[in-house]
Design an enzyme around this catalytic site. Structure first.
Site, short mmCIF file in Angstrom:
data_model
loop_
_atom_site.label_atom_id
_atom_site.label_comp_id
_atom_site.label_asym_id
_atom_site.label_seq_id
_atom_site.Cartn_x
_atom_site.Cartn_y
_atom_site.Cartn_z
CB CYS A 35 -1.13 0.17 0.71
SG CYS A 35 0.06 0.11 2.81
CB CYS A 105 -3.49 -1.04 9.10
SG CYS A 105 -4.49 -0.81 7.19
#
Ligand code: FES
Length: 141
Positions: A35, A105
């Site tokens: 990402c 994350c």
């Protein structure tokens, strides 16, 4: 059900411990190649190995910011050895959950703290087991 818990929204809109420590005792920077998000953690550690201050800078998604904020809250005032044991799972639990596609994350937060602790150990010549700093691979559904 809302995609994000109130806790995630709270730590995203009002993140704790944002910033930089200029004379940090340990700094860890990690990124996620997929990402492109980057997280940096700064630690201030006293002579007894207690984390007296911690700050983060995260260039990333809402979940990465909320995860960094929560992770810093969880390790502040704790011994370095305890910070090392903080898992992304504990961060997700403290945030009252993250969507499955966003679990990576929280891994970034765990890895950034580990990198900062490793830096602290290296700077101070403290011995450690390299196994503790192995990369973590997660599976997302
Ligand atoms: Fe990259 Fe969240 S999408 S850390």
């Amino acid at each position: 059900m809302a995609l994000y818990s109130d806790k995630v929204m709270d730590h995203f809109t009002n993140p704790r411990n944002v910033g930089k420590i200029d004379d940090a005792d340990g700094v860890g920077e990690v990124g996620n190649a997929r990402c492109g998000d980057i997280m940096k953690i700064y630690l201030k550690v006293d002579d007894n190995g207690i984390i007296t201050d911690v700050k983060f800078n995260t260039f990333g998604c809402a979940s990465a910011i909320a995860s960094s904020s929560m992770a810093t809250c969880l390790i502040k005032g704790k011994p370095v050895s305890e910070a090392l044991e903080l898992t992304n799972k504990a961060v997700v639990e403290a945030l009252e959950g993250l969507p499955a596609v966003k679990v990576h994350c929280s891994v970034l937060a765990e890895e950034a703290i580990k990198a900062a602790v490793k830096d602290y150990y290296d700077r101070n010549g403290i011995e450690y087991d390299p196994e503790q700093f192995k990369e973590k691979h997660i599976h997302e559904d």
